[in-house]
Design a protein around this motif. Sequence first.
Motif, PDB file in Angstrom:
ATOM      1  N   GLU A  92       0.831  -1.207   0.000  1.00 63.85           N
ATOM      2  CA  GLU A  92       0.000   0.000   0.000  1.00 63.85           C
ATOM      3  C   GLU A  92       0.865   1.257   0.000  1.00 63.85           C
ATOM      4  O   GLU A  92       0.540   2.238  -0.677  1.00 63.85           O
ATOM      5  N   THR A  93       1.952   1.222   0.732  1.00 65.40           N
ATOM      6  CA  THR A  93       2.853   2.375   0.787  1.00 65.40           C
ATOM      7  C   THR A  93       3.445   2.662  -0.584  1.00 65.40           C
ATOM      8  O   THR A  93       3.484   3.813  -1.031  1.00 65.40           O
ATOM      9  N   ILE A  94       3.880   1.631  -1.277  1.00 61.15           N
ATOM     10  CA  ILE A  94       4.441   1.811  -2.620  1.00 61.15           C
ATOM     11  C   ILE A  94       3.376   2.338  -3.571  1.00 61.15           C
ATOM     12  O   ILE A  94       3.616   3.274  -4.344  1.00 61.15           O
ATOM     13  N   GLN A  95       2.171   1.764  -3.529  1.00 54.46           N
ATOM     14  CA  GLN A  95       1.097   2.214  -4.417  1.00 54.46           C
ATOM     15  C   GLN A  95       0.740   3.676  -4.160  1.00 54.46           C
ATOM     16  O   GLN A  95       0.521   4.447  -5.105  1.00 54.46           O
ATOM     17  N   ASN A  96       0.691   4.076  -2.894  1.00 53.53           N
ATOM     18  CA  ASN A  96       0.388   5.467  -2.567  1.00 53.53           C
ATOM     19  C   ASN A  96       1.460   6.408  -3.097  1.00 53.53           C
ATOM     20  O   ASN A  96       1.160   7.491  -3.605  1.00 53.53           O
ATOM     21  N   GLN A  97       2.712   6.005  -2.992  1.00 53.04           N
ATOM     22  CA  GLN A  97       3.805   6.840  -3.487  1.00 53.04           C
ATOM     23  C   GLN A  97       3.776   6.951  -5.011  1.00 53.04           C
ATOM     24  O   GLN A  97       4.051   8.008  -5.566  1.00 53.04           O
ATOM     25  N   LEU A  98       3.431   5.881  -5.688  1.00 59.34           N
ATOM     26  CA  LEU A  98       3.379   5.921  -7.141  1.00 59.34           C
ATOM     27  C   LEU A  98       2.259   6.828  -7.631  1.00 59.34           C
ATOM     28  O   LEU A  98       2.378   7.468  -8.665  1.00 59.34           O
ATOM     29  N   VAL A  99       1.156   6.887  -6.882  1.00 58.38           N
ATOM     30  CA  VAL A  99       0.063   7.799  -7.236  1.00 58.38           C
ATOM     31  C   VAL A  99       0.518   9.244  -7.066  1.00 58.38           C
ATOM     32  O   VAL A  99       0.214  10.102  -7.897  1.00 58.38           O
ATOM     33  N   ILE A 100       1.286   9.505  -6.015  1.00 57.53           N
ATOM     34  CA  ILE A 100       1.767  10.867  -5.766  1.00 57.53           C
ATOM     35  C   ILE A 100       2.680  11.326  -6.898  1.00 57.53           C
ATOM     36  O   ILE A 100       2.602  12.464  -7.351  1.00 57.53           O
ATOM     37  N   PHE A 101       3.548  10.427  -7.370  1.00 56.10           N
ATOM     38  CA  PHE A 101       4.497  10.802  -8.414  1.00 56.10           C
ATOM     39  C   PHE A 101       3.965  10.580  -9.819  1.00 56.10           C
ATOM     40  O   PHE A 101       4.694  10.775 -10.785  1.00 56.10           O
ATOM     41  N   ASP A 102       2.707  10.197  -9.951  1.00 59.72           N
ATOM     42  CA  ASP A 102       2.130   9.974 -11.273  1.00 59.72           C
ATOM     43  C   ASP A 102       2.122  11.287 -12.028  1.00 59.72           C
ATOM     44  O   ASP A 102       1.604  12.291 -11.564  1.00 59.72           O
ATOM     45  N   ARG A 103       2.713  11.266 -13.194  1.00 53.98           N
ATOM     46  CA  ARG A 103       2.806  12.482 -13.996  1.00 53.98           C
ATOM     47  C   ARG A 103       1.493  12.744 -14.721  1.00 53.98           C
ATOM     48  O   ARG A 103       0.885  11.835 -15.255  1.00 53.98           O
ATOM     49  N   PRO A 104       1.073  13.990 -14.754  1.00 54.26           N
ATOM     50  CA  PRO A 104      -0.130  14.297 -15.539  1.00 54.26           C
ATOM     51  C   PRO A 104       0.166  14.132 -17.022  1.00 54.26           C
ATOM     52  O   PRO A 104       1.307  14.277 -17.459  1.00 54.26           O
ATOM     53  N   ASN A 105      -0.877  13.807 -17.776  1.00 55.67           N
ATOM     54  CA  ASN A 105      -0.712  13.660 -19.226  1.00 55.67           C
ATOM     55  C   ASN A 105      -0.335  14.996 -19.841  1.00 55.67           C
ATOM     56  O   ASN A 105      -0.698  16.061 -19.333  1.00 55.67           O
ATOM     57  N   ARG A 106       0.380  14.928 -20.952  1.00 57.10           N
ATOM     58  CA  ARG A 106       0.748  16.169 -21.628  1.00 57.10           C
ATOM     59  C   ARG A 106      -0.514  16.892 -22.076  1.00 57.10           C
ATOM     60  O   ARG A 106      -1.446  16.282 -22.575  1.00 57.10           O
ATOM     61  N   SER A 107      -0.507  18.177 -21.910  1.00 55.11           N
ATOM     62  CA  SER A 107      -1.695  18.944 -22.288  1.00 55.11           C
ATOM     63  C   SER A 107      -1.791  19.039 -23.806  1.00 55.11           C
ATOM     64  O   SER A 107      -0.798  19.099 -24.519  1.00 55.11           O
ATOM     65  N   SER A 108      -3.015  19.049 -24.296  1.00 53.87           N
ATOM     66  CA  SER A 108      -3.230  19.128 -25.737  1.00 53.87           C
ATOM     67  C   SER A 108      -3.018  20.551 -26.248  1.00 53.87           C
ATOM     68  O   SER A 108      -2.999  20.777 -27.446  1.00 53.87           O
ATOM     69  N   SER A 109      -2.869  21.517 -25.340  1.00 54.04           N
ATOM     70  CA  SER A 109      -2.670  22.898 -25.759  1.00 54.04           C
ATOM     71  C   SER A 109      -1.201  23.183 -26.082  1.00 54.04           C
ATOM     72  O   SER A 109      -0.862  24.317 -26.404  1.00 54.04           O
ATOM     73  N   LYS A 110      -0.366  22.160 -26.029  1.00 56.90           N
ATOM     74  CA  LYS A 110       1.047  22.320 -26.338  1.00 56.90           C
ATOM     75  C   LYS A 110       1.207  22.697 -27.807  1.00 56.90           C
ATOM     76  O   LYS A 110       0.571  22.125 -28.685  1.00 56.90           O
ATOM     77  N   LYS A 111       2.081  23.641 -28.058  1.00 55.36           N
ATOM     78  CA  LYS A 111       2.311  24.080 -29.431  1.00 55.36           C
ATOM     79  C   LYS A 111       3.077  22.994 -30.179  1.00 55.36           C
ATOM     80  O   LYS A 111       4.108  22.516 -29.722  1.00 55.36           O
ATOM     81  N   LEU A 112       2.544  22.587 -31.340  1.00 64.94           N
ATOM     82  CA  LEU A 112       3.148  21.524 -32.124  1.00 64.94           C
ATOM     83  C   LEU A 112       4.265  22.070 -33.008  1.00 64.94           C
ATOM     84  O   LEU A 112       4.169  23.194 -33.525  1.00 64.94           O
ATOM     85  N   THR A 113       5.269  21.266 -33.206  1.00 60.03           N
ATOM     86  CA  THR A 113       6.330  21.637 -34.135  1.00 60.03           C
ATOM     87  C   THR A 113       5.856  21.387 -35.564  1.00 60.03           C
ATOM     88  O   THR A 113       4.823  20.753 -35.790  1.00 60.03           O
ATOM     89  N   PHE A 114       6.640  21.855 -36.531  1.00 63.28           N
ATOM     90  CA  PHE A 114       6.282  21.677 -37.929  1.00 63.28           C
ATOM     91  C   PHE A 114       6.169  20.188 -38.266  1.00 63.28           C
ATOM     92  O   PHE A 114       5.224  19.760 -38.929  1.00 63.28           O
TER      93      PHE A 114
END
Length: 133
Positions: A92-114
Amino acid sequence: MDTKPSAKEIFLYYNTMASLVKGLEQNYTTIDFRDESSVTGKIVNVDGFMNIEMEDCYYYNAKGIEYPFKSFFVKARNIRFVHIPHEKNAVETIQNQLVIFDRPNRSSSKKLTFKEKRAKNYQKELLMNIAKQ
């Protein structure tokens, strides 16, 4: 020390047992060293490399002599065992820590390269051609 962990540290949290030790922050525990000594105290901070900062500690050398310390730094390479308190469930401790460090998905508002725009348009055209057939 509330600094943002680096990408390498986050990788290590996900792929080593550092996340378990990170979950023990603010708890009292014992750490055994490779030279048969140990330290008992409160874990204040753990980084991704599993270096540990402790406070209110007692260091016990290999002969069993006790030395009090207000703060103590443990280099990861010296650790043999970290005792997990009975009230903590390791999974449970490991699972809780992994949730804390879970990275948010990249936002779709990111400017795209050519190249990204061109690849995206090519993919749309390809899907439209497949749908027509």
